[in-house]
Design an enzyme around this catalytic site. Structure first.
Site, short mmCIF file in Angstrom:
data_model
loop_
_atom_site.label_atom_id
_atom_site.label_comp_id
_atom_site.label_asym_id
_atom_site.label_seq_id
_atom_site.Cartn_x
_atom_site.Cartn_y
_atom_site.Cartn_z
N ASP A 162 -28.77 -21.74 -124.07
CA ASP A 162 -29.35 -21.45 -125.39
C ASP A 162 -29.58 -19.94 -125.49
O ASP A 162 -30.21 -19.34 -124.61
CB ASP A 162 -30.71 -22.16 -125.54
CG ASP A 162 -30.54 -23.66 -125.63
OD1 ASP A 162 -29.43 -24.16 -125.37
OD2 ASP A 162 -31.52 -24.33 -125.98
N ASP B 151 -24.97 -32.93 -127.39
CA ASP B 151 -25.62 -32.18 -126.32
C ASP B 151 -25.33 -32.82 -124.95
O ASP B 151 -24.63 -33.84 -124.86
CB ASP B 151 -27.13 -32.15 -126.61
CG ASP B 151 -27.77 -30.82 -126.24
OD1 ASP B 151 -27.24 -30.14 -125.37
OD2 ASP B 151 -28.81 -30.50 -126.84
#
Ligand code: GLA
Length: 391
Positions: free
Chosen positions: A198, A142
């Site tokens: 997301d 990430d």
């Protein structure tokens, strides 16, 4: 001379060559299902259910954030949360492997993960080695608590890439940096790269579809644009869609050659969601061996100030076939057509005759030549496989 030199330099970028993810990878990720409430018991429960989906191609069981503690051991080794995972990661990896699945893990290129657990910054080599010892097959990295500068991001991802290579264990490497600008360099760094935010709701799903529209050039065996996870229609999960939206997403993800990572709760799956994620004809489009990414051939942006009310997307497939997806971006049912311009953009001449199969209905519906129309319900999609009969 100058130009020749420039071309030679561009051609010499390092590449990740780990031999994995030659087709879009398929599996499950804990994030939309469990968030930070992940545990060994929860993962083993998922394993018991997803094992039944192995025959459809689902292969990876991936942990997301929150499996690690914030503080490392004094020697720098990352610490597994002992309450959530009392028997550690090697135990879990073995269980997952015994069930015929592969095991994925999550980290971050910053010093902390998005949920504030230990990140890999400065510990890339040590973490990669730890993952290899546990038997990890997939690493998602990430971008929280990390620079958004492109060259810093690329060099941090290159460090993890090299560290993973060094272990000698092939691990799929999924970059999670939320930007389309990863695509042109993505294949040199990892096997897939997140191209947007997301995608936990319908607007974000559509935003990611729009982001994908210009990125088809970068899809290749072992290298995929990642528009985030497949959502179901189950309100028990953090991210979910309506039943028709979720099927529209699955249709598009297949045409886009996107990784099919399920972000839904698998226990008590509705028969609708089960039917969506186990449709072999749709999965076959996603897994087509030509490994091309679909393109938008009619309509424009789905989001923004003047969104298109529909899209048609097409993808060239093996065996002289083309997938066509009719996407309704309006809150009412409408007829969506692919006209001769749309056929031409899909590589089909106006004279070419194609046999048309509805892959959701599992039904041959006839022949078409330079034109196809489909009645599509609100915020839904239809998906056809066209096979060329003669030119
Ligand atoms: C970011 C990522 C998500 C998920 C969370 C975990 O938001 O984009 O996919 O991994 O972090 O904290």
């Amino acid at each position: 001379m100058f130009w020749l030199l420039l071309v030679a330099t561009i051609g010499a970028v390092a590449a990740l060559d780990n031999g994995v993810a030659l087709l879009p990878y398929m599996g499950y990720n804990t994030w939309y299902d469990y968030g930070c409430n992940i545990s060994e018991a929860g993962v083993l429960k998922v394993l018991g259910i997803i094992a039944q989906l192995r025959g459809y191609g689902y292969e990876y069981l991936n942990l997301d954030d929150c499996w690690a503690l914030k503080e490392r051991y004094s020697n720098g080794t990352v610490r597994v949360d002992p309450v959530a995972f009392p028997r550690g990661m090697k135990y879990l990896a073995d269980k997952i492997h015994q069930a015929g699945f592969k095991f994925g893990i999550y980290t971050c290129r910053g010093n902390l993960t998005c949920a504030g657990r230990a990140g890999s910054l400065g510990y890339e080599a040590q973490d990669a080695q730890t993952y290899a010892e546990w038997g990890v097959d997939f690493v998602k990295e990430d971008s929280c608590y990390a620079s958004s500068n492109q060259s810093v991001a690329f060099s941090q991802y290159a460090r993890m890439r090299d560290a993973l290579n060094q272990t000698g264990r092939p691990m799929v490497f999924n970059l999670c940096g939320w930007n389309p600008w990863y695509a042109p360099v993505g294949a040199s760094l990892g096997n897939s790269w997140r191209i947007g935010d997301d995608g936990g709701n319908w607007d974000k799903v559509r935003e990611n579809i729009d982001n994908m529209a210009s990125l088809h050039w970068w899809t290749n065996p072992g290298a995929f644009n990642d528009p985030d996870y497949v959502l179901g229609s189950d309100p028990r999960t953090y991210g979910f869609l309506t039943p028709t939206q979720s099927r529209a997403q699955f249709s598009l993800w297949s045409v886009l050659a996107a990784p099919l990572i399920l972000g839904m709760k698998l226990s008590n799956l509705s028969s609708w969601d089960l039917e969506t994620i186990t449709n072999r004809e749709v999965i076959a489009i996603n897994q087509d061996s030509l490994v091309t990414q679909g393109q938008r051939v009619a309509g424009g942006s789905l989001m923004g100030s003047s969104p298109s009310s529909f899209n048609v997307w097409s993808r060239v497939l093996q065996n002289r076939a083309v997938a066509l997806c009719f996407f309704n971006n309006a809150p009412i049912a409408q007829n969506i057509s692919c006209d001769s311009t749309c056929f031409a953009a899909s590589g089909l001449a106006p004279t070419t005759v194609v046999a048309v199969r509805d892959v959701w209905l599992h039904k041959d519906i006839g022949f078409a030549q330079g034109f196809l129309v489909s009645e599509v319900p609100a915020f839904s999609a239809s998906l056809f496989r066209l096979t060329i009969q003669y030119m």
